[in-house]
Design a protein around this motif. Structure first.
Motif, short mmCIF file in Angstrom:
data_model
loop_
_atom_site.label_atom_id
_atom_site.label_comp_id
_atom_site.label_asym_id
_atom_site.label_seq_id
_atom_site.Cartn_x
_atom_site.Cartn_y
_atom_site.Cartn_z
N GLU A 167 -7.48 -6.61 -24.13
CA GLU A 167 -7.69 -5.53 -23.16
C GLU A 167 -7.19 -5.96 -21.80
O GLU A 167 -7.51 -7.06 -21.31
CB GLU A 167 -9.18 -5.19 -23.07
N ALA A 168 -6.38 -5.12 -21.18
CA ALA A 168 -5.83 -5.44 -19.86
C ALA A 168 -6.91 -5.34 -18.78
O ALA A 168 -7.92 -4.65 -18.94
CB ALA A 168 -4.68 -4.50 -19.53
N SER A 169 -6.69 -6.04 -17.68
CA SER A 169 -7.57 -5.95 -16.51
C SER A 169 -7.55 -4.53 -15.95
O SER A 169 -6.53 -3.83 -16.04
CB SER A 169 -7.11 -6.95 -15.45
N THR A 170 -8.66 -4.10 -15.39
CA THR A 170 -8.72 -2.75 -14.80
C THR A 170 -8.28 -2.74 -13.33
O THR A 170 -8.33 -1.69 -12.69
CB THR A 170 -10.14 -2.18 -14.90
N VAL A 171 -7.85 -3.86 -12.81
CA VAL A 171 -7.41 -3.94 -11.41
C VAL A 171 -6.05 -3.28 -11.27
O VAL A 171 -5.12 -3.60 -12.03
CB VAL A 171 -7.35 -5.40 -10.92
N GLU A 172 -5.91 -2.35 -10.32
CA GLU A 172 -4.63 -1.71 -10.03
C GLU A 172 -4.09 -2.28 -8.72
O GLU A 172 -4.73 -2.18 -7.67
CB GLU A 172 -4.81 -0.20 -9.92
N VAL A 173 -2.91 -2.87 -8.80
CA VAL A 173 -2.34 -3.57 -7.64
C VAL A 173 -2.17 -2.62 -6.45
O VAL A 173 -2.51 -2.96 -5.32
CB VAL A 173 -0.98 -4.20 -8.01
N SER A 174 -1.63 -1.42 -6.69
CA SER A 174 -1.37 -0.49 -5.59
C SER A 174 -2.66 -0.11 -4.86
O SER A 174 -2.70 -0.03 -3.63
CB SER A 174 -0.67 0.76 -6.12
N GLU A 175 -3.71 0.12 -5.62
CA GLU A 175 -5.00 0.48 -5.03
C GLU A 175 -5.56 -0.65 -4.18
O GLU A 175 -6.05 -0.42 -3.06
CB GLU A 175 -5.99 0.84 -6.14
N GLU A 176 -5.48 -1.87 -4.68
CA GLU A 176 -6.00 -3.02 -3.92
C GLU A 176 -5.16 -3.30 -2.68
O GLU A 176 -5.68 -3.72 -1.65
CB GLU A 176 -6.04 -4.26 -4.82
N MET A 177 -3.84 -3.07 -2.76
CA MET A 177 -2.98 -3.29 -1.60
C MET A 177 -3.30 -2.30 -0.49
O MET A 177 -3.29 -2.66 0.70
CB MET A 177 -1.51 -3.17 -2.01
N VAL A 178 -3.59 -1.06 -0.84
CA VAL A 178 -3.97 -0.06 0.17
C VAL A 178 -5.25 -0.50 0.87
O VAL A 178 -5.38 -0.43 2.10
CB VAL A 178 -4.15 1.32 -0.48
N LYS A 179 -6.23 -0.96 0.09
CA LYS A 179 -7.48 -1.44 0.67
C LYS A 179 -7.23 -2.64 1.58
O LYS A 179 -7.86 -2.78 2.64
CB LYS A 179 -8.47 -1.82 -0.44
N LEU A 180 -6.32 -3.50 1.16
CA LEU A 180 -6.01 -4.70 1.96
C LEU A 180 -5.43 -4.32 3.31
O LEU A 180 -5.78 -4.91 4.35
CB LEU A 180 -5.02 -5.58 1.18
N LEU A 181 -4.56 -3.32 3.35
CA LEU A 181 -3.98 -2.86 4.61
C LEU A 181 -5.04 -2.23 5.50
O LEU A 181 -5.04 -2.42 6.73
CB LEU A 181 -2.86 -1.85 4.33
N GLN A 182 -5.96 -1.49 4.89
CA GLN A 182 -7.05 -0.88 5.66
C GLN A 182 -7.94 -1.95 6.29
O GLN A 182 -8.35 -1.82 7.45
CB GLN A 182 -7.88 0.03 4.75
N ILE A 183 -8.23 -3.00 5.53
CA ILE A 183 -9.04 -4.09 6.06
C ILE A 183 -8.34 -4.77 7.22
O ILE A 183 -8.95 -5.11 8.25
CB ILE A 183 -9.35 -5.12 4.95
N GLN A 184 -7.04 -5.00 7.06
CA GLN A 184 -6.28 -5.67 8.11
C GLN A 184 -6.34 -4.88 9.42
O GLN A 184 -6.56 -5.45 10.49
CB GLN A 184 -4.83 -5.85 7.67
N ARG A 185 -6.14 -3.57 9.33
CA ARG A 185 -6.19 -2.73 10.54
C ARG A 185 -7.59 -2.71 11.14
O ARG A 185 -7.75 -2.77 12.37
CB ARG A 185 -5.73 -1.31 10.19
N SER A 186 -8.59 -2.61 10.30
CA SER A 186 -9.97 -2.59 10.78
C SER A 186 -10.32 -3.92 11.45
O SER A 186 -10.98 -3.95 12.50
CB SER A 186 -10.93 -2.31 9.62
N PHE A 187 -9.90 -5.02 10.85
CA PHE A 187 -10.19 -6.34 11.42
C PHE A 187 -9.51 -6.50 12.78
O PHE A 187 -10.09 -7.05 13.72
CB PHE A 187 -9.74 -7.44 10.46
N GLN A 188 -8.28 -6.02 12.88
CA GLN A 188 -7.56 -6.10 14.16
C GLN A 188 -8.27 -5.28 15.23
O GLN A 188 -8.39 -5.72 16.39
CB GLN A 188 -6.13 -5.60 13.98
N LEU A 189 -8.75 -4.10 14.86
CA LEU A 189 -9.46 -3.25 15.81
C LEU A 189 -10.74 -3.92 16.28
O LEU A 189 -11.03 -3.95 17.50
CB LEU A 189 -9.78 -1.90 15.16
#
Length: 233
Positions: free
Chosen positions: A191-213
């Motif tokens: 069974e493959a992992s349920t992690v979707e790279v695109s979804e996690e990358m979007v979250k990562l960008l959101q965190i980066q912007r929030s952390f900078q703010l």
């Protein structure tokens, strides 16, 4: 300014904790049977804002946010064929049971091995014995044996918590489970992992912007506080 400083600090800490969740998800993109985690946030204490003459107003000031809990998303990953006789994927709900010295743990990962111990060939997973339908270790006499890998279903998956290494343990003694009736173990699949790279990358960008703010707010609050102190001096 002290209020802004601590609110932004709380936000930065939440960002760091959220980053840990996403990092763990992304580190397990290729881990068979891995279930991604999802963080849920909650607001910290609100305080009433008083007017110029000390009267109460309807306005409130927050103190930032924090991660309230981290849930495991038990959705099923896509099965893919490997052809290996010791690989198994669960079609439907449930978990494989693996026996260790102290307790039984549970997993959706089905990349098993054959390990020779005490002159017997056992089906194992990360050093533990894979259990059959009767919750007994599986002993192989030859490569064509029917392995009869057990699949067990919990009444409530929230009774499970991560134990590390793609394994789960019962979070409380009252957790109830039974042998799966509608699910089955498919031999030669994983069974493959349920992690979707695109979804996690979007979250990562959101965190980066929030952390900078939050970092900018902390820096600005600190500069204003220094200016006020210098004027007092």
């Amino acid at each position: 300014m002290i209020k802004a400083y601590y609110t932004a600090t709380n936000g930065a800490i939440s960002n760091q904790n959220y980053l840990d969740v996403i990092s763990n998800n992304m580190a397990n993109i290729q881990t068979e049977g891995f279930k991604k985690s999802k963080a849920e946030f909650s607001d910290l204490l609100y305080t009433n804002i008083r007017g110029a003459e000390g009267e109460n107003t309807d306005l409130k000031a927050g103190s930032g946010s924090k991660i309230n809990k981290v849930d495991v998303v038990f959705s099923q990953g896509a099965p893919y064929k490997t052809g290996a006789s010791t690989d198994f994927a669960i079609q439907g709900e449930g978990f494989f049971a693996v026996q260790y010295e102290d307790e039984n743990l549970y997993t959706r990962g089905g990349s098993f091995q054959v390990t020779n111990m005490d002159e017997e060939n056992y089906l194992t997973y990360q050093g533990g014995y894979v259990l059959n339908n009767e919750e007994e270790p599986i002993i192989l006499k030859n490569s064509d044996d029917n392995m009869n890998v057990g699949v067990f279903v919990f009444n409530n998956n929230s009774d499970l918590e991560r134990a590390g290494n793609n394994l789960f343990r019962k979070a409380n003694e009252d957790a109830e489970y039974s042998l799966a009736e509608s699910s089955k173990a498919m031999k030669g699949y994983l069974e493959a992992s349920t992690v979707e790279v695109s979804e996690e990358m979007v979250k990562l960008l959101q965190i980066q912007r929030s952390f900078q703010l939050n970092s900018n707010v902390i820096q600005t609050a600190d500069e204003i506080e220094q200016t006020i102190n210098s004027l007092r001096g």
